[in-house]
Design an enzyme around this catalytic site. Structure first.
Site, mmCIF file in Angstrom:
data_model
loop_
_atom_site.group_PDB
_atom_site.id
_atom_site.type_symbol
_atom_site.label_atom_id
_atom_site.label_comp_id
_atom_site.label_asym_id
_atom_site.label_seq_id
_atom_site.Cartn_x
_atom_site.Cartn_y
_atom_site.Cartn_z
ATOM 1 N N HIS A 57 58.862 60.083 -32.319
ATOM 2 C CA HIS A 57 57.392 60.029 -32.201
ATOM 3 C C HIS A 57 56.940 58.634 -31.778
ATOM 4 O O HIS A 57 57.031 57.679 -32.552
ATOM 5 C CB HIS A 57 56.741 60.399 -33.535
ATOM 6 N N HIS A 59 54.124 56.281 -28.866
ATOM 7 C CA HIS A 59 53.001 56.252 -27.908
ATOM 8 C C HIS A 59 53.288 55.179 -26.864
ATOM 9 O O HIS A 59 52.971 54.002 -27.051
ATOM 10 C CB HIS A 59 51.683 55.969 -28.631
ATOM 11 N N GLN A 152 44.113 63.174 -27.257
ATOM 12 C CA GLN A 152 43.713 62.208 -28.296
ATOM 13 C C GLN A 152 42.281 62.445 -28.813
ATOM 14 O O GLN A 152 42.008 62.302 -29.995
ATOM 15 C CB GLN A 152 43.820 60.788 -27.723
ATOM 16 N N HIS A 210 50.190 66.057 -33.581
ATOM 17 C CA HIS A 210 49.671 65.213 -34.646
ATOM 18 C C HIS A 210 48.936 66.174 -35.570
ATOM 19 O O HIS A 210 47.989 66.827 -35.144
ATOM 20 C CB HIS A 210 48.680 64.196 -34.095
ATOM 21 N N GLU A 213 46.822 64.150 -40.009
ATOM 22 C CA GLU A 213 47.018 62.704 -40.204
ATOM 23 C C GLU A 213 45.780 62.163 -40.893
ATOM 24 O O GLU A 213 44.943 61.490 -40.298
ATOM 25 C CB GLU A 213 47.264 61.978 -38.869
ATOM 26 N N ASP A 309 56.222 55.496 -33.837
ATOM 27 C CA ASP A 309 54.807 55.734 -33.553
ATOM 28 C C ASP A 309 54.201 54.649 -32.665
ATOM 29 O O ASP A 309 53.712 54.939 -31.585
ATOM 30 C CB ASP A 309 54.012 55.896 -34.867
ATOM 31 N N TRP A 315 46.835 50.293 -32.863
ATOM 32 C CA TRP A 315 46.991 50.794 -34.221
ATOM 33 C C TRP A 315 47.928 49.951 -35.065
ATOM 34 O O TRP A 315 47.919 50.024 -36.287
ATOM 35 C CB TRP A 315 47.511 52.243 -34.182
HETATM 36 ZN ZN LIG Z 1 51.196 59.324 -33.080
#
Ligand SMILES: [Zn+2]
Length: 425
Positions: A57, A59, A152, A210, A213, A309, A315
């Site tokens: 996982h 991005h 997203q 996702h 979360e 991630d 993030w």
């Molecule tokens: Zn993610």
């Protein structure tokens, strides 16, 4: 004649002092004291040799963008999403590609040779999709990059998400993504799960969402995900990523939920570095930790992987794509300090993650791809403890990265001495 023999390897399953023979990009033999010759022999006595780390996982479209257009001052998930929206209009194919390639170089140096990356499809120009499809092709000889079409801003909530997602799949994106907890209502979240699973079923694609979360114990889209998986016959092809609400759920409900997930043969991906930092932000004390129920899901027989991630993005400001750092955090947050549990955390970033991606030819058996990592550690637990140097990284039988062993020299005695943090004899 063989291409390479690794002499004296320790294997993740506990076998010691085995030779690994490589020919034509594949593993030809794994046995003690192999009588054969090769063009190159590498002495790996006392070293752990593992199949590569796999990140289930990630991005890749936002990675290494830290500070653009500004830093995440609060460090929260919602400011991260807002920041990403500010950055999106300024993205260009070449800059996304350059950052993604740099991240892949870091991953390879760390022995990670397969990554599943979500790619945001809410930009109508699909620049990130274009960029990452090119990176996937270019990096293919060295690293398997799998792409997930990720809405997203919400599949139903964002006006053009459906059309863009279908276009992204037409262009060759591999997996159908989703974000049901970000839709406008629980009902719309459930509907998004149903419609996205239908798209995957019609196209014969895997699903990776996702899902939940959030710290909201009533966010139960994983239940819908398990239901739709069984309704559409997608068992074994569907992954629930994050599932952090499971941390906060009522135990009675979870006792019903986990068997449903098991029956649907869902894969689960926890992202410990991110879950521990982003969840529980509305709590005072006691403060929830937000990682899903790793131990319980593994005990119930679900395939559970741990993902990175984020690395240096809106993030998460930290990271260097070290999957042992991920497993190390997962082990601590999940209180998985039993001997077998530590071994399970190592598997969460190797063989379990490979299963999430559906990688073929993964493993250390004759016939498998000669994709191997030699670590400056004796066994998986020492690897988790030290996050050691990846001495040699092999892809299809060719060494593609090397790091020298790490040792400190001390001048505290009469003569210099050295420390490498290995277990004392
Ligand atoms: Zn993610």
């Amino acid at each position: 004649m063989l291409d390479i023999i690794l002499r004296g390897a320790n294997l993740p399953d506990g076998r010691e002092n085995h030779d690994i023979a490589i020919a034509d990009g594949r593993i030809a033999a794994v046995e003690p004291a192999l009588k054969a010759e090769a063009a190159r022999e590498i002495d790996v006595r006392g070293r752990l040799v593992t199949p590569p780390f796999v990140d289930a996982h990630f991005h890749m479209d936002s990675t290494l963008s830290l500070g653009r257009p500004r830093l995440n001052e609060s460090g929260t998930l919602l400011e991260g999403i807002a920041l990403w929206s500010e950055l999106k209009p300024h993205l260009e194919v070449e800059t996304i590609k350059a950052r993604a390639h740099e991240l892949c170089r870091w991953a390879i140096a760390r022995g990670s040779l397969a990554i599943r990356s979500h790619v945001d499809i809410c930009d109508d120009e699909l620049l990130a999709v274009e960029a990452l499809l090119e990176v996937k092709r270019e990096i293919g000889p060295f690293l398997d990059l799998q792409l997930v079409a990720f809405p997203q801003d919400g599949f139903l909530r964002h006006a053009t998400a459906r059309e863009n997602l279908l276009r992204a799949l037409d262009k060759g994106v591999d997996v159908v993504g989703g974000i049901p907890h970000f839709e406008r209502s629980m009902a719309e979240g459930a509907r998004s799960v149903a419609e996205l699973c239908e798209i995957a079923a019609a196209r014969g694609l895997p699903v990776d969402m996702h899902c939940d979360e959030t710290d909201d114990p009533l966010s139960r889209h994983v239940e819908s995900l398990a239901y739709e998986t069984q309704r559409l016959g997608l068992e074994g092809r569907v992954t629930g990523s994050h599932l952090t609400s499971m941390h906060s759920m009522d135990n009675y409900y979870v006792s019903k939920l986990i068997p449903l997930m098991r029956a649907a043969r869902l894969h689960v991906v926890a992202n410990p570095l991110i879950n521990i930092t982003l969840q529980g932000r509305h709590d005072s004390y006691p403060k929830r930790r937000g990682m899903t129920r790793v131990k319980e899901l593994m005990a119930a027989g679900l395939n559970l992987a741990m993902g990175h991630d984020c690395v240096m993005d809106p993030w998460y400001s930290l990271g260097s794509h070290d999957m042992l750092e991920v497993a190390h955090m997962g082990l601590h947050v999940g209180q998985m300090t039993g001997t077998a549990e530590m071994g399970a955390c190592f598997e969460a970033v190797t063989v379990n993650a490979a299963r999430v991606l559906g990688l073929e030819g993964y493993g250390i058996e004759p016939g498998c791809n000669a994709d191997l990592v030699v670590l400056q550690a004796a066994d998986p637990i020492e690897a988790l403890r030290l996050k050691p140097a990846r001495l040699h990284v092999l892809r299809r039988g060719r060494v593609i990265a090397e790091t020298p062993p790490v040792a400190a020299t001390l001048y505290t005695g009469q003569a210099p001495s050295s420390v490498d943090f290995g277990r004392p004899d």
